[in-house]
Every structure is written in C-alpha cells, then in structure tokens.
Design an enzyme around this catalytic site. Structure first.
Site, PDB file in Angstrom:
ATOM      1  N   THR A 159       9.274   7.739  29.885  1.00 52.85           N
ATOM      2  CA  THR A 159       8.312   8.853  30.034  1.00 52.85           C
ATOM      3  C   THR A 159       8.971  10.223  29.876  1.00 52.85           C
ATOM      4  O   THR A 159       8.285  11.212  29.674  1.00 52.85           O
ATOM      5  CB  THR A 159       7.664   8.810  31.430  1.00 52.85           C
TER       6      THR A 159
ATOM      7  N   ASP B  66      23.918  12.956  24.546  1.00 51.15           N
ATOM      8  CA  ASP B  66      23.703  12.931  25.999  1.00 51.15           C
ATOM      9  C   ASP B  66      24.859  13.654  26.692  1.00 51.15           C
ATOM     10  O   ASP B  66      25.985  13.155  26.731  1.00 51.15           O
ATOM     11  CB  ASP B  66      23.606  11.472  26.476  1.00 51.15           C
TER      12      ASP B  66
ATOM     13  N   ARG C 259      16.214  11.625  33.980  1.00 47.36           N
ATOM     14  CA  ARG C 259      14.994  11.501  33.178  1.00 47.36           C
ATOM     15  C   ARG C 259      14.680  10.042  32.964  1.00 47.36           C
ATOM     16  O   ARG C 259      15.544   9.261  32.566  1.00 47.36           O
ATOM     17  CB  ARG C 259      15.200  12.121  31.792  1.00 47.36           C
TER      18      ARG C 259
ATOM     19  N   ASP D  90      26.720  11.766  29.560  1.00 47.30           N
ATOM     20  CA  ASP D  90      27.603  10.710  29.070  1.00 47.30           C
ATOM     21  C   ASP D  90      28.859  11.289  28.427  1.00 47.30           C
ATOM     22  O   ASP D  90      29.957  10.747  28.579  1.00 47.30           O
ATOM     23  CB  ASP D  90      26.865   9.838  28.042  1.00 47.30           C
TER      24      ASP D  90
END
Ligand code: PRP
Ligand code: URA
Length: 215
Positions: free
Chosen positions: A114, A206, A110, A209
C-alpha cells in the site's frame, strides 16, 4: 538555492558540491561505506544552510586582549529527529554542526503493497514545544512517512519544525507541504517522479538498505 514553485517554505539546494555527491550516491556501484559518508556530508551541508536563522544571544567573554560581548546560540537545545531507519544516516552530519543537540526517534516503515507508513517507535525529548525540531529522512517519496512523522511530533507538542530530505519526488514535497504548510522543507534534489512501487526515479534505490548494507 531556490523556492520550489515559489513557496518560501520549500527550499531546494542546487549547489555543485551537493549535486556531485548525489551523483555518487545514485550510482548503484557505490558501496555502503561511501554511501553513508555521502549521506552524512550532505546532511551537514544542508543543515548549515537550514540553521542559518538560529536565534543568538550575546554573552560576555574574556579574550586574551579584553572582555567583550559575543553571540552564542540562544534558547533550548535543538532536537534532531531521524525517521528510522534511513534518517539515522543524516544524524551524524547534523551533530557535527550542533554537537549538543538532542536526538529523538520516529520509527516508520512503508507497507510494500500500500506504501502507507506504519509507526513502530516514537521517543522524543521533553519540552519539545520549546525546541526547534529538525526531522531528517534522505527520501521524500509519496510523502506519507514525512506527514506521519510531523503528525507525531505535533501531537507531542512540537511547533517549530524543519524537514530535511536529500532526494524528493514532486508528489512527496507537495503532499508534505499541503498537510503541514507551517513547516520548512529543505531538499537537496527534486527528482522526476515515482514509479509504480512508489520509488523515486531516477533516485538512488532504497536508502535504508544502502546505508545499512541490508539486501
Ligand atoms: C523510506 C525512506 C522514507 C520513506 C519515504 O523508508 O527512508 O522514510 O521510505 O517514502 P514515502 O515518502 O513514500 O513515505 P522505508 O519505509 O523504506 O524504511 P527504512 O528507512 O527502514 O528502509
Ligand atoms: N524510500 C526509499 O528508500 N527510496 C525511494 O525511492 C522511495 C522510498
């Protein structure tokens, strides 16, 4: 287990064991090793239910007592397609259920500004049109990555698609279901909303991660 907004193609699990494991995953103090283990276990538990309609065919088998007809999974081998990176964390759990499955890969990230998905890799097995395809990604946030991944699979001929995500935002489920009403979506948990960075709240941060120990 219930159908999200009554849609028979969207299943949300509410099993206590899944809820417990998701709580452990949410905890910011949960380390990489335990986080990975939870992702894998949840994928296996979800996969068990999501694959309950696999087709069967009877084969002859000789038991120590007699010969009988007994069912095995029919048709071409199924394909697990993780969305890189975080979807990789769910592959081990699925392979424990279906060790002979093939594994395709779709690389998407991603854009941080945006939040649009960008493709960087796609490799799928042959005869994709004849196989059941199980897409894995722990997070369904805006739904952009999920929609893009299913677009790629369909462009390559894929038809019968199930999408497994651990935590989904309402926006993500609705976007994916609207773009691809023919696929089955399975989530272990629907969270409250997205924040201004398109992260799921309360979520777990995340997922990539946390699975790979980056950041
Ligand atoms: C995360 C996650 C999904 C995507 C979900 O991947 O694993 O693929 O975001 O967000 P969306 O529904 O808004 O598209 P990310 O792009 O962070 O890449 P990574 O797995 O490599 O960390
Ligand atoms: N991707 C993640 O890994 N987490 C989120 O909350 C949203 C997208």
């Amino acid at each position: 287990m219930y159908n999200y907004q009554g849609n028979p193609n969207i299943t949300v699990f509410d099993h206590p064991l899944l809820k417990h494991k998701i709580t452990l995953m949410r905890n910011k103090n949960t380390g990489t090793n335990e986080f990975r283990q939870m992702v894998e276990e949840i994928a296996m538990l979800m996969g068990f239910e999501a694959l309950k309609d696999l087709p069967l065919e009877d084969i002859e088998v000789e038991t120590p007592i007699e010969t009988c007809m007994s069912p095995v999974i029919a048709g071409k081998k199924l394909v697990i397609v993780p969305i890189l990176r975080a979807g990789l964390g769910m592959v081990g759990g699925m392979l424990r259920l279906v060790p002979t499955a093939k594994v395709g890969h779709i690389g998407l990230y991603r854009d941080p500004e945006t939040h649009e998905p960008h493709e960087y890799y796609c490799k799928l097995p042959s005869y994709i049109d004849e196989r059941l395809i199980v897409v894995t990604d722990p997070m369904l946030a805006t739904g952009g990555s999920g929609v893009a991944a299913v677009n790629f699979i369909k462009e390559h001929g894929g038809k019968h698609i199930k999408f497994l995500s651990i935590i989904a935002a309402p926006e993500g489920i609705e976007t994916l279901a609207a773009a691809h009403p023919d696929i089955e979506i399975y989530c272990a948990q629907v969270d409250r909303e997205l924040n201004s960075h398109a992260y799921i709240c309360p979520g777990l941060g995340d997922a990539g991660d946390r699975i790979f120990g980056t950041k």
